[in-house]
Design an enzyme around this catalytic site. Sequence first.
Site, PDB file in Angstrom:
ATOM      1  N   ASP A  43       0.822  -1.207   0.000  1.00 56.26           N
ATOM      2  CA  ASP A  43       0.000   0.000   0.000  1.00 56.26           C
ATOM      3  C   ASP A  43       0.861   1.264   0.000  1.00 56.26           C
ATOM      4  O   ASP A  43       1.783   1.391   0.801  1.00 56.26           O
ATOM      5  CB  ASP A  43      -0.916  -0.003   1.230  1.00 56.26           C
ATOM      6  CG  ASP A  43      -2.239   0.652   0.945  1.00 56.26           C
ATOM      7  OD1 ASP A  43      -2.247   1.857   0.643  1.00 56.26           O
ATOM      8  OD2 ASP A  43      -3.276  -0.044   1.022  1.00 56.26           O
ATOM      9  N   SER A  95      -6.770   4.143  -1.753  1.00 53.31           N
ATOM     10  CA  SER A  95      -6.809   2.700  -1.504  1.00 53.31           C
ATOM     11  C   SER A  95      -8.147   2.076  -1.881  1.00 53.31           C
ATOM     12  O   SER A  95      -8.195   0.915  -2.273  1.00 53.31           O
ATOM     13  CB  SER A  95      -6.510   2.422  -0.030  1.00 53.31           C
ATOM     14  OG  SER A  95      -5.187   2.805   0.258  1.00 53.31           O
ATOM     15  N   HIS A 114     -12.157  12.062  -0.284  1.00 57.24           N
ATOM     16  CA  HIS A 114     -13.313  11.810   0.583  1.00 57.24           C
ATOM     17  C   HIS A 114     -14.467  12.760   0.260  1.00 57.24           C
ATOM     18  O   HIS A 114     -15.626  12.451   0.544  1.00 57.24           O
ATOM     19  CB  HIS A 114     -12.935  12.024   2.058  1.00 57.24           C
ATOM     20  CG  HIS A 114     -12.006  10.983   2.584  1.00 57.24           C
ATOM     21  ND1 HIS A 114     -12.455   9.838   3.187  1.00 57.24           N
ATOM     22  CD2 HIS A 114     -10.664  10.908   2.572  1.00 57.24           C
ATOM     23  CE1 HIS A 114     -11.408   9.102   3.548  1.00 57.24           C
ATOM     24  NE2 HIS A 114     -10.319   9.730   3.179  1.00 57.24           N
ATOM     25  N   ARG A 170      -4.171  16.192   4.475  1.00 54.75           N
ATOM     26  CA  ARG A 170      -3.703  14.839   4.163  1.00 54.75           C
ATOM     27  C   ARG A 170      -3.851  14.570   2.670  1.00 54.75           C
ATOM     28  O   ARG A 170      -2.933  14.080   2.034  1.00 54.75           O
ATOM     29  CB  ARG A 170      -4.524  13.848   4.994  1.00 54.75           C
ATOM     30  CG  ARG A 170      -4.007  12.436   5.056  1.00 54.75           C
ATOM     31  CD  ARG A 170      -4.773  11.695   6.137  1.00 54.75           C
ATOM     32  NE  ARG A 170      -4.553  10.268   6.097  1.00 54.75           N
ATOM     33  CZ  ARG A 170      -3.894   9.575   7.022  1.00 54.75           C
ATOM     34  NH1 ARG A 170      -3.389  10.203   8.055  1.00 54.75           N
ATOM     35  NH2 ARG A 170      -3.758   8.280   6.923  1.00 54.75           N
ATOM     36  N   ASP A 171      -5.003  14.921   2.125  1.00 52.74           N
ATOM     37  CA  ASP A 171      -5.193  14.806   0.675  1.00 52.74           C
ATOM     38  C   ASP A 171      -4.845  16.119  -0.018  1.00 52.74           C
ATOM     39  O   ASP A 171      -4.898  16.206  -1.252  1.00 52.74           O
ATOM     40  CB  ASP A 171      -6.648  14.440   0.354  1.00 52.74           C
ATOM     41  CG  ASP A 171      -7.023  13.090   0.953  1.00 52.74           C
ATOM     42  OD1 ASP A 171      -6.147  12.206   0.969  1.00 52.74           O
ATOM     43  OD2 ASP A 171      -8.166  12.931   1.414  1.00 52.74           O
ATOM     44  N   ARG A 185      -9.219  15.823  10.775  1.00 52.67           N
ATOM     45  CA  ARG A 185      -9.790  14.549  10.339  1.00 52.67           C
ATOM     46  C   ARG A 185      -9.185  13.341  11.045  1.00 52.67           C
ATOM     47  O   ARG A 185      -9.828  12.290  11.115  1.00 52.67           O
ATOM     48  CB  ARG A 185      -9.608  14.375   8.828  1.00 52.67           C
ATOM     49  CG  ARG A 185      -8.152  14.435   8.411  1.00 52.67           C
ATOM     50  CD  ARG A 185      -7.983  14.276   6.913  1.00 52.67           C
ATOM     51  NE  ARG A 185      -8.015  12.876   6.536  1.00 52.67           N
ATOM     52  CZ  ARG A 185      -7.888  12.437   5.293  1.00 52.67           C
ATOM     53  NH1 ARG A 185      -7.747  13.311   4.305  1.00 52.67           N
ATOM     54  NH2 ARG A 185      -7.917  11.167   5.019  1.00 52.67           N
ATOM     55  N   GLY A 205     -16.557   5.824   1.549  1.00 53.95           N
ATOM     56  CA  GLY A 205     -17.246   5.061   2.574  1.00 53.95           C
ATOM     57  C   GLY A 205     -16.486   4.777   3.857  1.00 53.95           C
ATOM     58  O   GLY A 205     -17.044   4.857   4.944  1.00 53.95           O
ATOM     59  N   ASP A 206     -15.189   4.458   3.759  1.00 47.12           N
ATOM     60  CA  ASP A 206     -14.547   3.843   4.919  1.00 47.12           C
ATOM     61  C   ASP A 206     -14.600   4.692   6.176  1.00 47.12           C
ATOM     62  O   ASP A 206     -14.848   4.193   7.265  1.00 47.12           O
ATOM     63  CB  ASP A 206     -13.108   3.432   4.596  1.00 47.12           C
ATOM     64  CG  ASP A 206     -12.226   4.586   4.135  1.00 47.12           C
ATOM     65  OD1 ASP A 206     -12.774   5.609   3.701  1.00 47.12           O
ATOM     66  OD2 ASP A 206     -10.991   4.454   4.205  1.00 47.12           O
ATOM     67  N   ARG A 207     -14.355   5.985   6.030  1.00 51.61           N
ATOM     68  CA  ARG A 207     -14.338   6.845   7.207  1.00 51.61           C
ATOM     69  C   ARG A 207     -15.699   7.499   7.467  1.00 51.61           C
ATOM     70  O   ARG A 207     -15.803   8.427   8.265  1.00 51.61           O
ATOM     71  CB  ARG A 207     -13.232   7.894   7.081  1.00 51.61           C
ATOM     72  CG  ARG A 207     -11.827   7.279   7.067  1.00 51.61           C
ATOM     73  CD  ARG A 207     -10.724   8.316   7.091  1.00 51.61           C
ATOM     74  NE  ARG A 207      -9.402   7.727   6.961  1.00 51.61           N
ATOM     75  CZ  ARG A 207      -8.691   7.221   7.990  1.00 51.61           C
ATOM     76  NH1 ARG A 207      -9.194   7.245   9.212  1.00 51.61           N
ATOM     77  NH2 ARG A 207      -7.504   6.693   7.795  1.00 51.61           N
TER      78      ARG A 207
END
Lengths: 316, 228
Positions: A25, A76, A137, A167-168, A203, A284-286
């Site tokens: 990753d 990811s 996101h 972060r992004d 975040r 979705g993940d967060r």
Amino acid sequence: MTDWNLKKLSSFPGVKGPVITCVMDGIGLGKEDESDAVFLARTPNLDWLKQNALYTHLNAHGIAVGMPSNGDMGNSEVGHNALGAGRIYDQGAKLVQNAVDDGSLFTSDAWKKCTEKVRASSQPLHFIGLLSDGNVHSHINHLKAMLQKADSEGVEKARIHILTDGRDVPETSALEYINDLESLLSALRDKGRDYWIASGGGRMKVTMDRYEAEWAMVELGWKTHVRGEGRPFASAKEAVETFRAEEPGISDQNLPAFVIVDEKNQPRGPILDGAAVIFFNFRGDRSIEITQAFEDEDFAAFDRSPRPDVLFAGMM
Amino acid sequence: MPTNFLVPPPAIRESSGEYLAENGISQLAISETQKFGHVTFFWNGNRSGKFDDKTETYIEIPSDVLPFEERPWMKAAEITDTLLTELKTEKYRYARLNYANGDMVGHTGVRDAAILAVECVDLELGRLMKFVQKAQGILMVTADHGNADEMYDHKKDGSLATDSTGKFKPKTSHTLNQVPFAIYAPGVEGLQLNPEIEKPGLGNLAATTFNLLGYQAPDDYLQSLLKF
């Protein structure tokens, strides 16, 4: 009907042992300079594979993984979608942008239910999400489009609970997005609307936990966004500047939680009975844990009481 | 999934995992908590659960809860330990795993920790290669996107950006870079990459996997990276 039957290859029967896919990753091929940890690392095995195995490079960003443009990073989620699906599907970022552009977002049942609910209750329409143009996101333009539409549909009050990114997007860029949002809110207030930033935080500290790694982040988010409890500031800008003065070099992703208060020192936007809440991240993940906190009847991760009776909608 | 949503998610159907399940080809998916969902839910097209309990095994190694720059090795060794123990049972035809280090440590913006993270992953690659050689298997190595490959911000001209004190500016985001792809097939003769694929991408891996298992890929899949 899908024909599930896989046909044998005539020229290759497979091997005795297992076939293994190893995803390293976040290990890409950089500029081989001082910033490139993959290049700087001692990697005898990867080096051997490059020289001696079948070896090539793969595209892992932009259109190759279903993002809107080749200026969009991979991530990811879309990466593993592409690896597992073997085909490329338009991804969240692109689907949401299309739905904003063609207006289908605003004819969705969820949007109609949310706006109808707050018009009837006179409670605010709350937005919670990541405030940046990272497009991983969320995208600030989606939020701005929804605020403008809410205004045009007669929604009197809106409150925005912002999660700072870093972060992004560049590590200390939060004020760019806050200023951009504030200028829209200010323009809408000039038209008589009651639209404000109500709370927020970084975040990696507030709300956006994933895989149940740290429910305390979501609990802090609940306290901050829903109850309006936390360190008070007059504005999001003041909060960010104060945190930066207190901890020079702090990344936006790690900013502590903050609550915006009005002239009487009351929180601007606690989430109360009758409100509607839109979580505007499309990935979705967060989003899962905060969604569970709002939606699940049986919920043991933390004490939500008093849990307001609200209509909750996710972006996707 | 929220009960109410503004935009329907992509409808990913007939993923490679479902094909393998439908054909009774046993699968193992393993990672640590931070990436467990990626080798299961996202790999399977945003789908929860297994296609077939009998032929699939999903294993989650619990992640540390702390700043990853303090533990750049994360759970890479534990993932390999468990993976190899499982594979030695000879129950599985296909396995997929994810080492989270390059991404999770990359996101911290701490370059020297990221170097160690990449070295940890390489060490584990060596263990997988050794196993594959002994078991007469095949190992594909790739990545889902870049991150650790750029730990400082660049200027538009490609040189490194600095702050007012002359220090490089940490970069915590993903990158737009390509990723490596290798097929390690010790003892297998005649495998060759297909030079006709102009822009190979992550979407070409699934068809390649079917080929390496001895099958043709479904017709609507992106092409295999291999030529037969």
